[in-house]
Design an enzyme around this catalytic site. Structure first.
Site, PDB file in Angstrom:
ATOM      1  N   GLN A 128      22.574  20.572   2.039  1.00 43.07           N
ATOM      2  CA  GLN A 128      21.113  20.487   2.135  1.00 43.07           C
ATOM      3  C   GLN A 128      20.522  21.820   2.587  1.00 43.07           C
ATOM      4  O   GLN A 128      20.841  22.310   3.663  1.00 43.07           O
ATOM      5  CB  GLN A 128      20.723  19.390   3.126  1.00 43.07           C
ATOM      6  CG  GLN A 128      19.223  19.195   3.287  1.00 43.07           C
ATOM      7  CD  GLN A 128      18.911  18.139   4.335  1.00 43.07           C
ATOM      8  OE1 GLN A 128      19.532  18.106   5.387  1.00 43.07           O
ATOM      9  NE2 GLN A 128      17.951  17.274   4.055  1.00 43.07           N
ATOM     10  N   GLY A 129      19.639  22.390   1.780  1.00 40.85           N
ATOM     11  CA  GLY A 129      18.942  23.621   2.128  1.00 40.85           C
ATOM     12  C   GLY A 129      17.501  23.336   2.506  1.00 40.85           C
ATOM     13  O   GLY A 129      16.597  23.541   1.683  1.00 40.85           O
ATOM     14  N   TYR A 130      17.292  22.858   3.717  1.00 39.04           N
ATOM     15  CA  TYR A 130      15.940  22.561   4.216  1.00 39.04           C
ATOM     16  C   TYR A 130      15.547  23.520   5.338  1.00 39.04           C
ATOM     17  O   TYR A 130      14.688  24.370   5.176  1.00 39.04           O
ATOM     18  CB  TYR A 130      15.872  21.113   4.733  1.00 39.04           C
ATOM     19  CG  TYR A 130      15.463  20.081   3.702  1.00 39.04           C
ATOM     20  CD1 TYR A 130      15.737  20.245   2.354  1.00 39.04           C
ATOM     21  CD2 TYR A 130      14.816  18.917   4.090  1.00 39.04           C
ATOM     22  CE1 TYR A 130      15.375  19.292   1.425  1.00 39.04           C
ATOM     23  CE2 TYR A 130      14.444  17.954   3.169  1.00 39.04           C
ATOM     24  CZ  TYR A 130      14.726  18.136   1.832  1.00 39.04           C
ATOM     25  OH  TYR A 130      14.353  17.187   0.929  1.00 39.04           O
ATOM     26  N   SER A 131      16.178  23.380   6.509  1.00 40.59           N
ATOM     27  CA  SER A 131      15.773  24.149   7.689  1.00 40.59           C
ATOM     28  C   SER A 131      15.986  25.644   7.483  1.00 40.59           C
ATOM     29  O   SER A 131      16.892  26.078   6.763  1.00 40.59           O
ATOM     30  CB  SER A 131      16.563  23.701   8.920  1.00 40.59           C
ATOM     31  OG  SER A 131      16.248  22.374   9.253  1.00 40.59           O
ATOM     32  N   GLU A 247      17.429   9.917   4.574  1.00 41.81           N
ATOM     33  CA  GLU A 247      18.226  10.613   5.581  1.00 41.81           C
ATOM     34  C   GLU A 247      18.084   9.933   6.931  1.00 41.81           C
ATOM     35  O   GLU A 247      19.031   9.840   7.699  1.00 41.81           O
ATOM     36  CB  GLU A 247      17.785  12.073   5.684  1.00 41.81           C
ATOM     37  CG  GLU A 247      18.600  12.877   6.680  1.00 41.81           C
ATOM     38  CD  GLU A 247      18.232  14.345   6.712  1.00 41.81           C
ATOM     39  OE1 GLU A 247      18.943  15.112   7.380  1.00 41.81           O
ATOM     40  OE2 GLU A 247      17.224  14.731   6.082  1.00 41.81           O
ATOM     41  N   ASN A 388      13.110  13.874  17.285  1.00 44.28           N
ATOM     42  CA  ASN A 388      12.558  12.588  17.712  1.00 44.28           C
ATOM     43  C   ASN A 388      11.099  12.699  18.114  1.00 44.28           C
ATOM     44  O   ASN A 388      10.346  11.721  18.017  1.00 44.28           O
ATOM     45  CB  ASN A 388      13.398  12.006  18.845  1.00 44.28           C
ATOM     46  CG  ASN A 388      14.698  11.405  18.334  1.00 44.28           C
ATOM     47  OD1 ASN A 388      15.090  11.644  17.193  1.00 44.28           O
ATOM     48  ND2 ASN A 388      15.355  10.615  19.162  1.00 44.28           N
ATOM     49  N   GLU A 389      10.659  13.883  18.565  1.00 45.56           N
ATOM     50  CA  GLU A 389       9.238  14.080  18.850  1.00 45.56           C
ATOM     51  C   GLU A 389       8.415  13.962  17.575  1.00 45.56           C
ATOM     52  O   GLU A 389       7.339  13.341  17.562  1.00 45.56           O
ATOM     53  CB  GLU A 389       9.026  15.453  19.507  1.00 45.56           C
ATOM     54  CG  GLU A 389       9.582  15.580  20.920  1.00 45.56           C
ATOM     55  CD  GLU A 389      11.092  15.792  20.952  1.00 45.56           C
ATOM     56  OE1 GLU A 389      11.681  15.723  22.044  1.00 45.56           O
ATOM     57  OE2 GLU A 389      11.696  16.018  19.872  1.00 45.56           O
TER      58      GLU A 389
END
Length: 402
Positions: A128-131, A247, A388-389
């Site tokens: 996965q190339g997200y962050s 996810e 989670n925030e």
């Protein structure tokens, strides 16, 4: 809610148990039991994926028309519970769990034919190339560019925390294709067909537990065909949000939590308390274990409802955020109890002891060999897949109307 299994589900449970008994070898079971990170040792995970694929059970959430078993939510849950109960390896399943459903919904017929069979068989392994550095929870601020050049995009930038990029042969990636617009409206979803593409470099990041699970990936004029775009150009944010629902809520949390609960109980039965009695028999520790089990049971009720919705073709929506919060925080609570129970035996650094086939003596007793690695690795569970925030913000907006 009637939680008892009907006759068909009990028969399915027996079928799963027979399959596991006949196919889960001792070394695969050992790899599953000694998993100290997000997934089992890579060789074992890939081998188990192929065994499942031969039975048609690798893509448990997929419909039959795309190569899945077409199981009900109850069957998927039974399968997950039975696998964790016997330490089956946790498979690296970003293709099955995340990008597969995206291709089914947004992909062209040609893309479905190209990718889905290989994902199910285990031949196509996606990372996965997200962050990115500086774009984690605020994913819409990503800066990796994809400039149009004829039939290709030319990508420059970097991605970070890319799990198992060193083992994957494909990547699904979010890139910026428009600059002078609202951030969410300038993102495109691409599939990269080879991690050996010229200009693409993978650099390891070693975790506190001593594992090589995550990486930073650099793009230097990497060319990707426009035919690999999923959905329209600049519509990647819609695709990405759909994927994130799977996810955060597409798999069951509680089978793993129940397995972790049993791990902690096993440690507490072996380790002694301050009065030299068994730790499991002390009222304080026993009470905290019981409270953790109650939290798991409460989450299970939410989870079963979500799985039921998924079986009817409904997306989990913001409820998946609630599951992600409770699942990750309960997991961290169990990890803390495990390290506390193991006491000073949690401190030796022995990452090789978790490798496939390891049989040398260890300082840490065998029943606690994964306690500290899991504690360290799972500190990230309240951050990855959206912190989670951020999940609480989603709930406030989507469910509470705030």
């Amino acid at each position: 809610m009637d939680l008892s299994l009907g006759s068909e589900d009990r028969a399915f449970q027996d079928e799963v148990r027979a399959f596991l008994r006949d196919n889960l070898t001792s070394d695969l079971r050992q790899a599953g039991a000694r998993t100290g990170g997000a997934f089992a040792e890579v060789e074992a995970g890939f081998r188990w994926h192929r065994i499942l694929a031969r039975r048609g059970w690798s893509a448990t959430t997929w419909p039959t028309e795309h190569g899945g078993p077409g199981w009900s939510a109850t069957q998927r849950y039974i399968f997950a519970r039975e696998c964790t109960a016997v330490d089956a390896p946790r498979v690296f399943n970003m293709g099955v769990r995340m990008v597969g459903p995206v291709v089914m919904k947004f992909g062209t017929p040609e893309q479905k034919a190209k990718y889905l069979p290989g994902i199910a068989s285990g031949d196509i392994v996606f990372c996965q190339g997200y962050s990115e550095p500086g774009s984690g929870s605020d994913l819409a601020s990503l800066k990796t560019r994809a400039d149009s050049d004829g039939d290709d995009y030319v990508i420059n930038g970097s991605k970070i925390w890319t799990t198992f990029a060193q083992h994957a042969n494909h990547m699904f990636c979010l890139v910026r294709t428009a600059q002078d617009t609202k951030p969410q409206e300038g993102i495109t979803f691409l599939l990269i067909d080879s991690m050996q593409t010229p200009g693409l470099t993978v650099q390891p990041i070693i975790t506190l537990a001593g594992d090589h699970e995550v990486n930073q990936v650099f793009f230097d004029n990497v060319r990707v065909p426009k035919a690999n775009r999923i959905g329209p150009e600049n519509a990647g944010w819609t695709v990405a949000k759909y994927l994130l629902e799977f996810e955060r809520g597409g798999d069951a949390y509680t089978p793993n939590l129940y397995a972790r609960l049993e791990d902690v109980r096993r440690i507490a039965r072996e380790e002694r308390a301050d009065d030299s009695g068994r730790l499991i028999d002390t009222p304080d520790f026993a009470e905290r274990l019981a409270l953790a089990e109650i939290e798991i049971q409460a989450l299970e009720m939410i989870e079963l409802q979500v799985l039921s919705d998924l079986s009817r073709g409904r997306n989990p929506g913001a409820v998946s955020s609630a599951m992600k919060i409770r699942g990750s925080e309960t997991l961290q609570k169990l990890d803390g109890l495990g390290v506390e129970a193991l006491a000073y035996y949690a401190t030796p650094f022995e990452p090789d002891a978790r490798s496939l086939g390891w049989n040398e003596p260890t300082v840490t007793p065998d029943h606690g060999i994964t306690a500290m690695p899991l504690y360290l690795n799972n500190r990230a569970s309240t951050i990855y897949a959206g912190s989670n925030e951020i999940q609480r913000n989603i709930i406030a907006k989507a469910m509470l109307g705030l």
